[in-house]
Design a protein around this motif. Structure first.
Motif, PDB file in Angstrom:
ATOM      1  N   ARG A 115      69.067  61.506 -22.925  1.00 45.94           N
ATOM      2  CA  ARG A 115      69.161  60.076 -23.430  1.00 45.94           C
ATOM      3  C   ARG A 115      70.409  58.875 -23.382  1.00 45.94           C
ATOM      4  NH1 ARG A 115      68.362  60.737 -30.189  1.00 45.94           N
ATOM      5  NH2 ARG A 115      70.155  61.962 -29.748  1.00 45.94           N
ATOM      6  N   LEU A 118      70.874  57.752 -20.391  1.00 46.34           N
ATOM      7  CA  LEU A 118      70.319  56.374 -19.103  1.00 46.34           C
ATOM      8  C   LEU A 118      70.481  55.266 -20.083  1.00 46.34           C
ATOM      9  CD1 LEU A 118      66.465  58.067 -19.063  1.00 46.34           C
ATOM     10  CD2 LEU A 118      68.162  56.801 -17.246  1.00 46.34           C
ATOM     11  N   ASP A 122      72.399  51.511 -18.498  1.00 46.25           N
ATOM     12  CA  ASP A 122      71.821  50.486 -18.716  1.00 46.25           C
ATOM     13  C   ASP A 122      73.227  50.187 -20.071  1.00 46.25           C
ATOM     14  OD1 ASP A 122      69.246  50.713 -17.484  1.00 46.25           O
ATOM     15  OD2 ASP A 122      69.065  51.288 -18.997  1.00 46.25           O
ATOM     16  N   GLU A 142      67.236  68.099 -16.654  1.00 38.49           N
ATOM     17  CA  GLU A 142      68.069  66.363 -17.232  1.00 38.49           C
ATOM     18  C   GLU A 142      67.663  65.644 -16.199  1.00 38.49           C
ATOM     19  OE1 GLU A 142      68.241  66.761 -22.197  1.00 38.49           O
ATOM     20  OE2 GLU A 142      70.018  67.341 -20.571  1.00 38.49           O
ATOM     21  N   ALA A 145      64.744  64.386 -13.437  1.00 37.87           N
ATOM     22  CA  ALA A 145      65.043  63.372 -14.504  1.00 37.87           C
ATOM     23  C   ALA A 145      65.058  61.813 -13.895  1.00 37.87           C
ATOM     24  CB  ALA A 145      64.433  63.999 -16.028  1.00 37.87           C
ATOM     25  N   TYR A 146      66.635  62.562 -14.597  1.00 31.61           N
ATOM     26  CA  TYR A 146      67.480  61.155 -14.346  1.00 31.61           C
ATOM     27  C   TYR A 146      67.568  60.917 -12.725  1.00 31.61           C
ATOM     28  CZ  TYR A 146      72.153  58.119 -14.362  1.00 31.61           C
ATOM     29  OH  TYR A 146      73.540  57.525 -14.300  1.00 31.61           O
ATOM     30  N   HIS A 149      64.018  59.270 -12.330  1.00 29.04           N
ATOM     31  CA  HIS A 149      64.439  57.567 -12.346  1.00 29.04           C
ATOM     32  C   HIS A 149      65.195  56.522 -11.917  1.00 29.04           C
ATOM     33  CE1 HIS A 149      64.543  54.268 -15.824  1.00 29.04           C
ATOM     34  NE2 HIS A 149      66.183  54.121 -15.182  1.00 29.04           N
ATOM     35  N   LEU A 150      66.283  56.958 -11.016  1.00 29.31           N
ATOM     36  CA  LEU A 150      67.018  56.511 -10.460  1.00 29.31           C
ATOM     37  C   LEU A 150      66.208  55.883  -9.329  1.00 29.31           C
ATOM     38  CD1 LEU A 150      69.974  57.712 -10.495  1.00 29.31           C
ATOM     39  CD2 LEU A 150      69.566  55.720 -11.548  1.00 29.31           C
ATOM     40  N   ASP A 151      65.169  56.864  -8.381  1.00 30.43           N
ATOM     41  CA  ASP A 151      64.635  56.064  -7.297  1.00 30.43           C
ATOM     42  C   ASP A 151      63.564  55.103  -7.518  1.00 30.43           C
ATOM     43  OD1 ASP A 151      63.269  56.807  -4.616  1.00 30.43           O
ATOM     44  OD2 ASP A 151      61.610  57.951  -6.078  1.00 30.43           O
ATOM     45  N   GLN A 153      65.566  51.931  -7.818  1.00 30.19           N
ATOM     46  CA  GLN A 153      65.877  51.109  -8.539  1.00 30.19           C
ATOM     47  C   GLN A 153      67.095  50.162  -7.638  1.00 30.19           C
ATOM     48  OE1 GLN A 153      66.351  50.321 -12.338  1.00 30.19           O
ATOM     49  NE2 GLN A 153      64.721  52.763 -12.847  1.00 30.19           N
ATOM     50  N   ARG A 158      71.591  52.374  -8.750  1.00 22.97           N
ATOM     51  CA  ARG A 158      72.403  53.778  -8.153  1.00 22.97           C
ATOM     52  C   ARG A 158      73.959  53.463  -7.913  1.00 22.97           C
ATOM     53  NH1 ARG A 158      69.176  53.056  -2.840  1.00 22.97           N
ATOM     54  NH2 ARG A 158      69.414  51.161  -3.306  1.00 22.97           N
TER      55      ARG A 158
END
Length: 190
Positions: A115, A118, A122, A142, A145-146, A149-151, A153, A158
């Motif tokens: 969290r 991320l 942002d 994690e 997962a990060y 999340h970037l895929d 973007q 990136r």
């Protein structure tokens, strides 16, 4: 409550309130890390006490977590109580940062968890906060997962992610394929 128990209850309550005030006075006086650790070990720690301790010394993370050399002092070994205090400290940092305070008003330590990473990615506020959050310590799950999340973007997101993770020390994953998916539409930034 029966009258026979009321007096004992009131005495216990008064003693407890007096002890809480002693703890608050100790927090104001000094050795906050050891005191917070002791309270955590005894099950008496709460977010308000941690917030008060960091309000008195925003670099308390140096003493507690040992990983804050970048934020105001030499690195040292973490306190034996670091794992018990960290969840409270992280909640304080999370809540205070939501109010968009200046970085020098926030507790100074390297946060852990997706969290924070991320939020750093942002972050539109002060750059120092975004960089610190973007470099949050991540577990392998994690980090995965990060990357997920970037895929998809935009390229600038990136590239920012790559720069933030370089500061975290795990941008090497780009060369090993973990972050490669996030950058597959372009080459990994150098």
């Amino acid at each position: 409550m029966p009258e026979q128990y009321r007096e004992a209850f009131e005495q216990e309550r008064a003693a407890l309130l007096a002890r809480v005030e002693e703890v608050r006075a100790a927090l104001r006086a000094g050795d906050r890390g050891r005191l917070l650790g002791g309270l955590a070990a005894a099950g008496g720690l709460d977010e308000a006490l941690v917030e008060e301790a960091f309000a008195k010394d925003r670099f308390l993370g140096n003493e507690l977590f040992g990983d804050a050399s970048r934020y105001g002092g030499p690195a040292q070994a973490p306190s034996p109580y670091a794992a018990m205090v960290r969840p409270y400290a992280q909640e304080v940092l999370w809540r205070l940062s939501a109010a968009a305070l200046r970085d020098d008003e926030l507790p100074q330590f390297r946060p852990h968890g997706l969290r924070f990473a991320l939020r750093g990615l942002d972050w539109a506020g002060e750059a120092a906060t975004g960089e610190r959050f973007g470099a949050a310590a991540l577990t392998p799950d994690e980090l995965a997962a990060y990357v997920a999340h970037l895929d998809g973007q935009p390229e600038e997101v990136r590239q920012r992610a790559f720069r933030l993770r370089r500061a975290a020390g795990d941008a090497y994953a780009c060369k090993e394929g973990h972050l490669l998916n996030a950058f597959r539409r372009g080459r990994c930034p150098s």
